[in-house]
Design an enzyme around this catalytic site. Structure first.
Site, PDB file in Angstrom:
ATOM      1  NE  ARG A  79       4.664 -11.382   3.895  1.00 54.22           N
ATOM      2  CZ  ARG A  79       4.326 -10.971   2.450  1.00 54.22           C
ATOM      3  NH1 ARG A  79       4.441 -11.543   1.316  1.00 54.22           N
ATOM      4  NH2 ARG A  79       3.805  -9.796   2.407  1.00 54.22           N
ATOM      5  CE  LYS A 113       2.054  -8.833  -5.945  1.00 48.61           C
ATOM      6  NZ  LYS A 113       0.821  -8.948  -5.094  1.00 48.61           N
ATOM      7  NE  ARG A 121       0.045  -7.396   2.888  1.00 44.85           N
ATOM      8  CZ  ARG A 121       0.175  -8.705   3.267  1.00 44.85           C
ATOM      9  NH1 ARG A 121       0.079  -9.199   4.385  1.00 44.85           N
ATOM     10  NH2 ARG A 121       0.447  -9.506   2.212  1.00 44.85           N
ATOM     11  NE  ARG A 171       1.780 -14.740   1.962  1.00 43.48           N
ATOM     12  CZ  ARG A 171       1.580 -13.620   1.349  1.00 43.48           C
ATOM     13  NH1 ARG A 171       1.815 -13.541   0.242  1.00 43.48           N
ATOM     14  NH2 ARG A 171       1.399 -12.558   1.995  1.00 43.48           N
ATOM     15  NE  ARG A 174       2.997  -2.907  -2.302  1.00 39.65           N
ATOM     16  CZ  ARG A 174       3.293  -4.013  -2.382  1.00 39.65           C
ATOM     17  NH1 ARG A 174       4.269  -4.591  -3.202  1.00 39.65           N
ATOM     18  NH2 ARG A 174       2.766  -4.813  -1.493  1.00 39.65           N
TER      19      ARG A 174
HETATM   20  P1  AP5 Z   1       1.608 -15.052  -3.488  1.00 42.23           P
HETATM   21  O1  AP5 Z   1       2.015 -15.693  -4.420  1.00 42.23           O
HETATM   22  O2  AP5 Z   1       2.394 -15.119  -2.022  1.00 42.23           O
HETATM   23  O3  AP5 Z   1       1.052 -13.796  -3.525  1.00 42.23           O
HETATM   24  P2  AP5 Z   1       1.438 -12.335  -3.670  1.00 42.23           P
HETATM   25  O4  AP5 Z   1       0.709 -11.617  -5.082  1.00 42.23           O
HETATM   26  O5  AP5 Z   1       2.918 -12.491  -3.916  1.00 42.23           O
HETATM   27  O6  AP5 Z   1       0.899 -11.468  -2.549  1.00 42.23           O
HETATM   28  P3  AP5 Z   1       2.133 -10.774  -1.416  1.00 42.23           P
HETATM   29  O7  AP5 Z   1       1.179 -10.763  -0.172  1.00 42.23           O
HETATM   30  O8  AP5 Z   1       3.288 -11.279  -1.321  1.00 42.23           O
HETATM   31  O9  AP5 Z   1       1.945  -9.285  -1.905  1.00 42.23           O
HETATM   32  P4  AP5 Z   1       2.079  -8.169  -1.186  1.00 42.23           P
HETATM   33  O10 AP5 Z   1       2.042  -7.282  -2.405  1.00 42.23           O
HETATM   34  O11 AP5 Z   1       1.143  -7.611  -0.094  1.00 42.23           O
HETATM   35  O12 AP5 Z   1       3.528  -8.294  -0.411  1.00 42.23           O
HETATM   36  P5  AP5 Z   1       4.954  -7.825  -0.848  1.00 42.23           P
HETATM   37  O13 AP5 Z   1       5.793  -8.751  -0.222  1.00 42.23           O
HETATM   38  O14 AP5 Z   1       5.056  -7.501  -2.054  1.00 42.23           O
HETATM   39  O15 AP5 Z   1       0.236 -16.034  -2.724  1.00 42.23           O
HETATM   40  C1  AP5 Z   1      -0.580 -15.671  -1.623  1.00 42.23           C
HETATM   41  C2  AP5 Z   1      -1.196 -17.115  -1.070  1.00 42.23           C
HETATM   42  O16 AP5 Z   1      -1.974 -17.572  -1.991  1.00 42.23           O
HETATM   43  C3  AP5 Z   1      -0.001 -18.083  -0.910  1.00 42.23           C
HETATM   44  O17 AP5 Z   1      -0.282 -18.873   0.363  1.00 42.23           O
HETATM   45  C4  AP5 Z   1      -0.129 -19.114  -2.281  1.00 42.23           C
HETATM   46  O18 AP5 Z   1       0.276 -20.364  -2.011  1.00 42.23           O
HETATM   47  C5  AP5 Z   1      -1.688 -18.856  -2.651  1.00 42.23           C
HETATM   48  N1  AP5 Z   1      -1.726 -18.886  -4.021  1.00 42.23           N
HETATM   49  C6  AP5 Z   1      -1.099 -18.252  -4.973  1.00 42.23           C
HETATM   50  N2  AP5 Z   1      -1.820 -18.477  -6.189  1.00 42.23           N
HETATM   51  C7  AP5 Z   1      -2.885 -19.252  -5.824  1.00 42.23           C
HETATM   52  C8  AP5 Z   1      -3.963 -19.701  -6.748  1.00 42.23           C
HETATM   53  N3  AP5 Z   1      -3.983 -19.533  -7.944  1.00 42.23           N
HETATM   54  N4  AP5 Z   1      -4.906 -20.536  -6.050  1.00 42.23           N
HETATM   55  C9  AP5 Z   1      -4.789 -20.878  -4.826  1.00 42.23           C
HETATM   56  N5  AP5 Z   1      -3.988 -20.222  -3.992  1.00 42.23           N
HETATM   57  C10 AP5 Z   1      -2.910 -19.450  -4.370  1.00 42.23           C
HETATM   58  O19 AP5 Z   1       4.862  -6.593   0.062  1.00 42.23           O
HETATM   59  C11 AP5 Z   1       5.160  -6.596   1.745  1.00 42.23           C
HETATM   60  C12 AP5 Z   1       5.496  -5.106   2.127  1.00 42.23           C
HETATM   61  O20 AP5 Z   1       6.621  -4.571   1.876  1.00 42.23           O
HETATM   62  C13 AP5 Z   1       4.146  -4.147   1.804  1.00 42.23           C
HETATM   63  O21 AP5 Z   1       3.196  -4.377   2.456  1.00 42.23           O
HETATM   64  C14 AP5 Z   1       5.039  -2.992   2.030  1.00 42.23           C
HETATM   65  O22 AP5 Z   1       5.225  -2.544   3.546  1.00 42.23           O
HETATM   66  C15 AP5 Z   1       6.467  -3.487   1.453  1.00 42.23           C
HETATM   67  N6  AP5 Z   1       6.600  -3.018   0.223  1.00 42.23           N
HETATM   68  C16 AP5 Z   1       7.103  -4.007  -0.886  1.00 42.23           C
HETATM   69  N7  AP5 Z   1       7.117  -3.255  -2.135  1.00 42.23           N
HETATM   70  C17 AP5 Z   1       6.763  -1.950  -1.930  1.00 42.23           C
HETATM   71  C18 AP5 Z   1       6.777  -1.092  -2.754  1.00 42.23           C
HETATM   72  N8  AP5 Z   1       6.983  -1.122  -4.084  1.00 42.23           N
HETATM   73  N9  AP5 Z   1       6.336   0.243  -2.313  1.00 42.23           N
HETATM   74  C19 AP5 Z   1       6.175   0.302  -0.877  1.00 42.23           C
HETATM   75  N10 AP5 Z   1       6.305  -0.552   0.038  1.00 42.23           N
HETATM   76  C20 AP5 Z   1       6.668  -1.795  -0.673  1.00 42.23           C
HETATM   77 MG    MG Z   2       4.763 -11.651  -3.034  1.00 45.65          MG
END
Ligand code: AP5
Ligand code: MG
Ligand code: ZN
Length: 215
Positions: free
Chosen positions: A159, A13, A170, A127, A88
């Site tokens: 991270r 994403k 997660r 990552r 979420r």
């Molecule tokens: P990346 O693009 O970073 O993936 P992402 O979908 O953004 O995944 P996240 O881990 O950031 O999602 P998340 O939902 O767990 O974390 P968030 O920060 O939202 O890609 C991942 C990896 O793959 C990278 O290394 C990239 O280079 C690689 N890649 C990408 N595309 C690829 C492809 N096509 N092929 C190969 N490799 C590829 O949330 C973190 C924490 O914050 C949560 O756990 C929670 O505690 C809190 N939080 C955030 N939002 C909320 C909410 N709405 N409600 C409650 N808690 C929340």
């Molecule tokens: Mg992300």
């Protein structure tokens, strides 16, 4: 164009959001990035969120709803926005519907990134992240200069919640609390599922093709 980027942790994403920001000139609203910025700055919100984030738990709904409510009212959302990592939970989605009704900006599409668990684990395991929100991978998408963000020149890092233990949690949290939203948005006829296993550039082309009918 008002978009939700939806999918499990590591689905891509954030990676696609950065590319879409440039292409469509609408802001990426990543709740994870907002929370991490608060953590770095040591705000009250950041300190309260840390214990949930490090364990891979969701931060309480009321905190996130407050963040989103304020953010969506900012001027840069006038011509559209991209939500990344929100909603979420069902209460977050319900709250979003209320906020968007109030500001008269309905969701156009929910892009659902489909990627199997094994791929998610290896993506998250390799990552590298930047404080600007750019996301890299040691093997799949390394920065041009080792250890340095292409976009802003800062040092990339792993991270705190990208540990094996937190990642497992997660993925469970996603299945139990977030995945039900697939049905939720399908019923509203907003869901568009895409194959997130393809190469980054191919996924980007697929998304642009899907969004072409809105632009
Ligand atoms: P990346 O693009 O970073 O993936 P992402 O979908 O953004 O995944 P996240 O881990 O950031 O999602 P998340 O939902 O767990 O974390 P968030 O920060 O939202 O890609 C991942 C990896 O793959 C990278 O290394 C990239 O280079 C690689 N890649 C990408 N595309 C690829 C492809 N096509 N092929 C190969 N490799 C590829 O949330 C973190 C924490 O914050 C949560 O756990 C929670 O505690 C809190 N939080 C955030 N939002 C909320 C909410 N709405 N409600 C409650 N808690 C929340
Ligand atoms: Mg992300
Ligand atoms: Zn950067």
């Amino acid at each position: 164009m008002n978009i939700i980027l939806f999918g499990p942790p590591g689905a891509g994403k954030g990676t696609q959001a950065k590319k879409l920001v440039e292409f469509y000139n609408i802001p990426q609203i990543s709740t994870g990035d907002i929370l991490r910025a608060n953590l770095r700055e040591g705000t009250k919100l950041g300190l309260a969120a840390r214990e949930y984030m490090d364990k891979g738990e969701l931060v309480p709904d009321e905190v996130l709803i407050g963040i989103i409510k304020n953010r969506l009212k900012e001027d840069d959302c006038e011509n559209g926005f991209m939500l990344d990592g929100y909603p979420r939970t069902v209460p977050q989605a319900d709250a979003l519907a209320g906020i968007l009704e109030e500001i008269e900006k309905p969701i156009d599409i929910v892009l659902n990134f489909e990627v199997p668990d094994e791929a998610l684990v290896s993506r998250i395991g390799g990552r590298l992240m930047c404080k600007c929100g750019a996301s890299y991978h040691k093997t799949f998408n390394p920065p041009k200069e080792e250890g340095i963000c292409d976009a802003c020149g800062a040092e990339v890092y792993q991270r705190a919640d990208d540990t094996e233990e937190a990642v497992k949690n997660r993925l469970d949290v996603y299945k139990n609390q977030t995945q039900p939203l697939i049905d939720y948005y399908e019923k509203m006829d907003l869901l568009k599922t895409l194959d997130g296993t393809k190469d980054i550039e191919v996924v980007f082309e697929d998304i642009k093709a899907i969004l072409a009918e809105f632009a």
